[in-house]
Design an enzyme around this catalytic site. Structure first.
Site, PDB file in Angstrom:
ATOM      1  CG  PHE A 238      38.491  47.177  44.722  1.00  0.00           C
ATOM      2  CD1 PHE A 238      38.093  48.273  45.465  1.00  0.00           C
ATOM      3  CD2 PHE A 238      39.766  47.182  44.153  1.00  0.00           C
ATOM      4  CE1 PHE A 238      38.946  49.357  45.642  1.00  0.00           C
ATOM      5  CE2 PHE A 238      40.625  48.264  44.322  1.00  0.00           C
ATOM      6  CZ  PHE A 238      40.210  49.349  45.075  1.00  0.00           C
ATOM      7  CD  GLU A 239      37.955  45.879  37.201  1.00  0.00           C
ATOM      8  OE1 GLU A 239      38.754  45.379  36.420  1.00  0.00           O
ATOM      9  OE2 GLU A 239      36.825  46.294  36.861  1.00  0.00           O
TER      10      GLU A 239
END
Ligand code: GDP
Ligand code: MN
Length: 352
Positions: A238-239
């Site tokens: 996740f970013e």
């Protein structure tokens, strides 16, 4: 009161009406996914969740990248699911191949050795190209150049709660450059010399190391050794972040220095520790954000927001017992300590 100035609260008109509300100005931002054609049904699930929980109200674009041309099925299925515009990019060969300074025999021996030691993805060439690409090239693909912020989405991930505000706008208004939802310790066997390489970069480029950074998150002895914490868990991916920052001279100098040391091929450096170390050293502490309210799953880890009221308001469907944040192998507690932040209410006495 809401933690976010631009967030809706359950008392605001439209909170339950997920159709057609576009509060606030849109940011210059896109979703981005690296995938193979065979990932189509797994990325379809991820897109459906991101759209239902967030993007159908905002209609942000989505860029898909692949080292091979996308086929018609992939394009048809994904473009039917994304509410914004979709773009499909073919990665240039120089971003997905061995650089000329890599010794092929040495790299092949490493893969054989890691295979015998049963290190996950240890014998894979494509996994290494993937990690190097995500570390140094996704943000400078032609299709990405017009955007300022990205949200990376992988196949088979889940979003468990509604997102009632625009995380891109949150990043912009609060001058955040990098964010995470899960953090943990890296698998040491994949990065034995990464920290030596980082120290070499620090020595050669002291001008890129900012005052007020998060060195305390990475090292328990002021930079001598790496404690293996990273924000972008290898198994989370996740970013939400700033493309402008990744395209900065500081980040490019950092990537090129690491790339020349060869660890993407002579070891199996992941983009997770590479991005995280960069963020921790070259951004101010305040420029990194922990999104407690974005609930997320990537096998095998779950981030389920702490706070029963929050989960109810956001219609979350995750089990809080699965939340990894405050467990032993997570680095999120350390992040809170380094930033002198109070842990969210309920972290130790969670009620369902
Ligand atoms: P993990 O999350 O580290 O276990 O690795 P994944 O298998 O999920 O790969 C990470 C991301 O890279 C996913 O978005 C994959 O779809 C993508 N990916 C991995 N290998 C390749 C590849 O060889 N080609 C392309 N185009 N994408 C890949
Ligand atoms: Mn994955």
């Amino acid at each position: 009161a809401s933690q976010y100035p631009m967030a809706m609260t359950p008392n605001d008109p439209g909170w339950n009406d997920l159709a057609g509300i576009k509060e606030g100005p849109r940011m210059n931002a896109t979703f981005v996914t690296l995938a193979r054609n065979s990932d189509v049904w797994e990325i379809a699930k991820s897109i459906r969740q991101v759209e239902d929980r967030f993007n159908r109200r905002y209609n942000y674009d989505w860029v898909f990248l692949n080292d091979k041309p996308f086929d018609e099925v992939f394009k048809r299925v994904t473009s039917s699911l994304v509410s914004g515009k979709t773009h499909y990019g073919l990665i240039p060969e120089e971003h997905w191949s061995f650089p000329e300074w890599i010794d092929q025999d040495k790299a092949a021996k490493v893969r054989q050795d890691m295979k015998e030691r049963k290190i996950i993805y240890g014998d894979s060439v494509s996994y290494r190209h993937m990690c190097r690409f995500e570390s140094g090239f996704f943000f400078r693909q032609e299709l990405m150049m017009n955007y300022e912020y990205y949200w990376r989405v992988e196949p088979s991930v889940e979003l468990f709660c509604d997102v009632h505000y625009d995380p891109f706008r949150f990043m912009h208004e609060n001058k955040k450059k990098y964010s995470f939802v899960l953090s943990l310790y890296e698998y040491y066997e994949t990065i034995p010399t990464l920290w030596d390489s980082v120290k070499k970069f620090i020595k050669n480029h002291p001008e890129h190391i900012v005052a007020g950074n998060s060195m305390g998150f990475l090292s328990d002895d002021d930079g001598d050794t790496y404690n293996k914490c990273h924000f972008l868990a290898q198994w989370s991916n996740f970013e939400i972040g700033s493309l402008t920052w990744l395209r900065s001279k500081a980040y490019i100098d950092y990537f090129e220095s690491l790339d020349h040391d060869g660890g993407f091929f002579y070891e199996r450096w992941g983009d997770a520790p590479v991005h995280s170390i960069a963020a921790a050293l070259m951004l101010k502490k305040e420029e990194i954000h922990f999104f407690n309210d974005i609930a997320y799953y990537h096998v095998p880890f779950t981030h389920c927001p702490t706070g029963q009221k929050l989960r109810t308001a956001l219609k979350c469907h995750c089990n809080p017992d699965d939340n990894f944040d405050w467990k032993g192998y997570s680095c999120t507690s350390k992040y809170f300590e380094v930033n002198n932040m109070d842990k969210p209410e309920g972290w130790d006495t969670e009620e369902k």
